[in-house]
Design an enzyme around this catalytic site. Structure first.
Site, PDB file in Angstrom:
ATOM      1  N   TYR A  64     -19.750 -58.994   2.156  1.00 43.63           N
ATOM      2  CA  TYR A  64     -20.213 -58.206   0.998  1.00 43.63           C
ATOM      3  C   TYR A  64     -21.332 -59.006   0.303  1.00 43.63           C
ATOM      4  O   TYR A  64     -21.239 -59.325  -0.866  1.00 43.63           O
ATOM      5  CB  TYR A  64     -19.076 -57.931   0.014  1.00 43.63           C
ATOM      6  CG  TYR A  64     -17.826 -57.363   0.636  1.00 43.63           C
ATOM      7  CD1 TYR A  64     -17.652 -55.981   0.715  1.00 43.63           C
ATOM      8  CD2 TYR A  64     -16.827 -58.198   1.133  1.00 43.63           C
ATOM      9  CE1 TYR A  64     -16.501 -55.455   1.280  1.00 43.63           C
ATOM     10  CE2 TYR A  64     -15.673 -57.675   1.703  1.00 43.63           C
ATOM     11  CZ  TYR A  64     -15.513 -56.303   1.769  1.00 43.63           C
ATOM     12  OH  TYR A  64     -14.372 -55.797   2.321  1.00 43.63           O
ATOM     13  N   GLU A 105     -23.281 -57.064   5.058  1.00 44.63           N
ATOM     14  CA  GLU A 105     -23.496 -56.126   3.959  1.00 44.63           C
ATOM     15  C   GLU A 105     -23.670 -54.725   4.540  1.00 44.63           C
ATOM     16  O   GLU A 105     -24.272 -54.558   5.591  1.00 44.63           O
ATOM     17  CB  GLU A 105     -24.748 -56.571   3.177  1.00 44.63           C
ATOM     18  CG  GLU A 105     -25.395 -55.551   2.295  1.00 44.63           C
ATOM     19  CD  GLU A 105     -24.514 -55.070   1.145  1.00 44.63           C
ATOM     20  OE1 GLU A 105     -23.852 -55.887   0.480  1.00 44.63           O
ATOM     21  OE2 GLU A 105     -24.490 -53.837   0.928  1.00 44.63           O
ATOM     22  N   GLN A 127     -26.402 -58.911  -9.717  1.00 44.89           N
ATOM     23  CA  GLN A 127     -25.576 -59.021 -10.922  1.00 44.89           C
ATOM     24  C   GLN A 127     -26.423 -58.777 -12.166  1.00 44.89           C
ATOM     25  O   GLN A 127     -27.550 -59.263 -12.252  1.00 44.89           O
ATOM     26  CB  GLN A 127     -24.926 -60.407 -10.998  1.00 44.89           C
ATOM     27  CG  GLN A 127     -23.747 -60.591 -10.067  1.00 44.89           C
ATOM     28  CD  GLN A 127     -22.507 -59.814 -10.478  1.00 44.89           C
ATOM     29  OE1 GLN A 127     -22.528 -59.008 -11.400  1.00 44.89           O
ATOM     30  NE2 GLN A 127     -21.420 -60.050  -9.776  1.00 44.89           N
ATOM     31  N   ASP A 150     -16.948 -61.069  -1.641  1.00 41.41           N
ATOM     32  CA  ASP A 150     -17.328 -60.595  -2.972  1.00 41.41           C
ATOM     33  C   ASP A 150     -17.372 -59.058  -2.934  1.00 41.41           C
ATOM     34  O   ASP A 150     -18.435 -58.462  -3.051  1.00 41.41           O
ATOM     35  CB  ASP A 150     -18.701 -61.185  -3.345  1.00 41.41           C
ATOM     36  CG  ASP A 150     -19.133 -60.821  -4.765  1.00 41.41           C
ATOM     37  OD1 ASP A 150     -18.341 -60.207  -5.491  1.00 41.41           O
ATOM     38  OD2 ASP A 150     -20.273 -61.165  -5.133  1.00 41.41           O
ATOM     39  N   CYS A 161     -14.527 -58.451  -8.993  1.00 41.50           N
ATOM     40  CA  CYS A 161     -14.834 -57.786 -10.266  1.00 41.50           C
ATOM     41  C   CYS A 161     -13.664 -56.935 -10.724  1.00 41.50           C
ATOM     42  O   CYS A 161     -13.788 -56.170 -11.672  1.00 41.50           O
ATOM     43  CB  CYS A 161     -16.107 -56.962 -10.140  1.00 41.50           C
ATOM     44  SG  CYS A 161     -16.076 -55.831  -8.758  1.00 41.50           S
TER      45      CYS A 161
HETATM   46  N1  SAH Z   1     -22.368 -61.060  -3.198  1.00 41.45           N
HETATM   47  C1  SAH Z   1     -23.438 -60.197  -3.636  1.00 41.45           C
HETATM   48  C2  SAH Z   1     -23.048 -58.715  -3.705  1.00 41.45           C
HETATM   49  C3  SAH Z   1     -21.731 -58.397  -4.306  1.00 41.45           C
HETATM   50  S1  SAH Z   1     -21.467 -56.704  -4.755  1.00 41.45           S
HETATM   51  C4  SAH Z   1     -23.964 -60.650  -4.977  1.00 41.45           C
HETATM   52  O1  SAH Z   1     -23.236 -61.267  -5.749  1.00 41.45           O
HETATM   53  O2  SAH Z   1     -25.128 -60.391  -5.274  1.00 41.45           O
HETATM   54  C5  SAH Z   1     -20.641 -56.055  -3.402  1.00 41.45           C
HETATM   55  C6  SAH Z   1     -21.537 -55.721  -2.239  1.00 41.45           C
HETATM   56  O3  SAH Z   1     -20.700 -55.186  -1.219  1.00 41.45           O
HETATM   57  C7  SAH Z   1     -22.579 -54.662  -2.520  1.00 41.45           C
HETATM   58  O4  SAH Z   1     -23.832 -55.145  -2.098  1.00 41.45           O
HETATM   59  C8  SAH Z   1     -22.160 -53.472  -1.647  1.00 41.45           C
HETATM   60  O5  SAH Z   1     -23.246 -52.740  -1.131  1.00 41.45           O
HETATM   61  C9  SAH Z   1     -21.403 -54.152  -0.540  1.00 41.45           C
HETATM   62  N2  SAH Z   1     -20.378 -53.365   0.139  1.00 41.45           N
HETATM   63  C10 SAH Z   1     -19.622 -52.358  -0.332  1.00 41.45           C
HETATM   64  N3  SAH Z   1     -18.752 -51.930   0.595  1.00 41.45           N
HETATM   65  C11 SAH Z   1     -18.957 -52.698   1.693  1.00 41.45           C
HETATM   66  C12 SAH Z   1     -18.364 -52.736   2.987  1.00 41.45           C
HETATM   67  N4  SAH Z   1     -17.377 -51.914   3.326  1.00 41.45           N
HETATM   68  N5  SAH Z   1     -18.816 -53.658   3.851  1.00 41.45           N
HETATM   69  C13 SAH Z   1     -19.815 -54.517   3.515  1.00 41.45           C
HETATM   70  N6  SAH Z   1     -20.418 -54.519   2.317  1.00 41.45           N
HETATM   71  C14 SAH Z   1     -20.002 -53.613   1.424  1.00 41.45           C
END
Ligand code: SAH
Length: 541
Positions: free
Chosen positions: A310, A331, A281, A379, A406
């Site tokens: 995620y 992830e 973030q 997320d 978001c």
């Molecule tokens: N919760 C974490 C990241 C949130 S951002 C934090 O707050 O730091 C969303 C994340 O989802 C990113 O790291 C992105 O790479 C991942 N992402 C995107 N598409 C995805 C999918 N289909 N499956 C798993 N992760 C995914």
């Protein structure tokens, strides 16, 4: 239809998701940039379609008390920010209201207000910058894209970035001009340097510089490294190879020219390793508050297994680990998963596991393998949850789902889908991580309705009503259906079908703030319940 170039008088009545003002003129919706709700304006129509138009303010007839002089000199041109023309109070009001409206419109809620955690400052909060590079009169320069275009607007000092970030940008540009490194030209797919990427740890002060190249090499890297070392906190220089046509900024291959290729930062009391591709973030202070809000809402205990879908580099996963029995992060980006595993190790966390893959598919797989999730945190990126993730969440039937989002519109869409699958929205909080920009984060708590309902319900129905001679108890009906069909049915569903069959309406299944009606028994469960009624002699064919 409004007429192009004609001037109209109008009042600004609302905002779009991008933060533009909305006016209604002769039944037509007009989008007006740089406008504030309540303002009366004269506007010129710049584009006119049947039901909508785009207008530009030519005169402010009534100025909002929330209008301020723009602190940023390029705010009108630069597409990076949206709200330098209004005060922060109005900005946070409109953000909270956007989330509220989305949940009401798209998720069938009826929220009158929605709280927002405002940021303590709008300045220098952003710990990541990605400057596109362009060329003017033979000189390279970097800045940000003009709204809706790929024209680069030069900006010596971006107010939402730390000064170190702009210092790195300027240093790289001077080097580029001295050694004749060609800025990338999108139209011709020629040139070398595409973006200058700078990430700075808010607590550690460490700086990662990543040059995105349409190639693999830069001239005289040692000269650039020596100069970068003069910027306080400079830790590592990486090249990202991106030779593809298109809008993605980073490529898939990374070459470290100096330092470890990553930086470290501290968040929620833990240390994190951050590679260029890892999501982190951009607003450290507000991210901590967002995660604290999310974790508080999980209500986890040491007995719980928590799934964090995620999960990025494991920020939320690891921040939850201490309070939970077992945490599992999923992830899709391999590098982020490696970072997450490394982050667990460097923080001495042993009850965390990470899987690389699509969140939905991985979650379905985990469920198949018998993993029971008591609580799930999701997320996702702006597009929200995919069908597999929704399906997996329905199957896990976790006690709580905490959704960090978001994008309020996809959040509301997903909340509606999860409500159909047995959840109720128990809490919603907006958090402002992006002052001066239209984006807003939200934390939602969804609780499983049948757990919540059953406690009240079984007391109501089974304890108070007792058992009539020709009726089975709810537990007997449930046990029968579970054994015969492998299905779990809630008391609420049984009561609904009883109602349908004309049983006495003593089972008040409208408890629970009048929201219970929203949960409709799916047909396969209805058939199973009817079969149970027949089995127990409660109805006849
Ligand atoms: N919760 C974490 C990241 C949130 S951002 C934090 O707050 O730091 C969303 C994340 O989802 C990113 O790291 C992105 O790479 C991942 N992402 C995107 N598409 C995805 C999918 N289909 N499956 C798993 N992760 C995914």
């Amino acid at each position: 239809m409004l007429i192009k170039n004609q001037i109209y008088e109008a009042e600004i009545v609302d905002y779009t998701t991008e933060g533009q003002g909305i006016a209604k003129v002769e039944g037509c919706t007009v989008f007006v940039p740089n406008a504030i709700v309540g303002e009366k304006v004269r506007l010129r129509i710049e584009k006119a379609a049947k039901t909508w138009a785009a207008g530009k303010i030519v005169e402010l007839l009534e100025r909002s008390p929330h209008r301020v002089n723009r602190e940023c000199p390029v705010a009108k041109l630069c597409g990076g920010c949206d709200f330098w023309h209004m005060d922060y109070e109005e900005e946070t009001r409109l953000k909270a209201d956007r989330v509220r409206q989305c949940l009401n419109r798209l998720a069938g809620e009826n929220l009158q207000t929605l709280p927002i955690l405002s940021a303590p400052t709008c300045l220098a909060y952003r710990n990541k910058a990605q400057y596109p590079v362009s060329v003017k009169k033979g000189k390279a320069y970097a800045g940000f894209f003009k709204a809706g275009t790929h024209d680069v607007i030069e900006n010596e000092r971006c107010l939402i970035l730390p000064p170190e970030s702009d210092a790195v940008k300027q240093l790289v540009i001077d080097y580029v001009n001295q050694f004749h490194v060609m800025p990338y030209n999108e139209k011709e797919h020629k040139g070398l340097l595409r973006h200058i990427y700078v990430r700075r740890g808010a607590v550690s002060g460490q700086i990662l510089v990543c040059l995105v190249l349409n190639g693999r090499r830069i001239p005289k890297p040692e000269v650039l490294i020596e100069r970068l070392k003069k910027v306080q906190g400079f830790t590592t220089l990486v090249i990202s190879v991106n030779t593809k046509v298109g809008n993605s900024i980073l490529g898939d291959e990374f070459i470290t020219l100096y330092g470890p290729g990553y930086i470290e930062d501290t968040l929620c009391g833990l240390t994190f390793r951050l590679s260029p591709r890892s999501f982190y973030q951009v607003n450290h202070h507000q991210a901590q508050r967002l995660y604290e809000a999310a974790i508080t809402r999980t209500g986890i205990t040491k007995d719980d297994t928590v799934l964090d879908l995620y999960c990025g580099v494991g920020t939320i996963t690891l921040a939850m680990a201490k309070a939970a029995g077992r945490v599992i992060g999923v992830e899709v980006i391999e590098q982020a998963v490696e970072d997450a595993r490394d982050n667990a190790k460097r923080n001495g966390i042993e009850n965390a596991e990470f899987f690389c893959g699509d969140a939905g598919q991985a979650a379905l797989e985990l469920e198949k393998q018998g993993v029971k999730a008591d609580v799930v945190v999701v997320d996702p990126p702006r597009k929200g949850l995919n069908a597999d993730t929704i399906e997996a969440l329905a199957r896990f039937a976790a006690r709580r789902i905490v959704y960090v989002s978001c994008d309020p519109a996809t959040l509301a869409r997903d909340v509606a889908l999860l409500k159909e699958r047995g959840y109720v929205l128990s809490d919603a909080l907006a958090v402002d991580l992006f002052p001066r920009c239209a984006h807003v984060e939200t934390v939602i708590l969804l609780s499983r309705k049948d757990v919540y309902e059953r406690i009240k319900f079984d007391v109501n129905v089974e304890d108070l009503q007792g058992r009539a001679s020709s009726t089975a108890t709810y537990s007997e009906i449930k046990a029968y259906i579970l054994e015969k069909y492998g299905l779990k049915v809630s008391s609420l569903y049984i009561a609904q079908i009883k109602d349908k069959c004309g049983f006495e309406k003593r089972d008040n299944y409208n408890i629970g703030e009048g929201k219970s009606k929203e949960l409709i028994c799916p047909p396969e469960k209805e058939q199973a319940i009817m079969d149970a009624f027949r089995h127990f002699g409660m109805i006849r064919d």
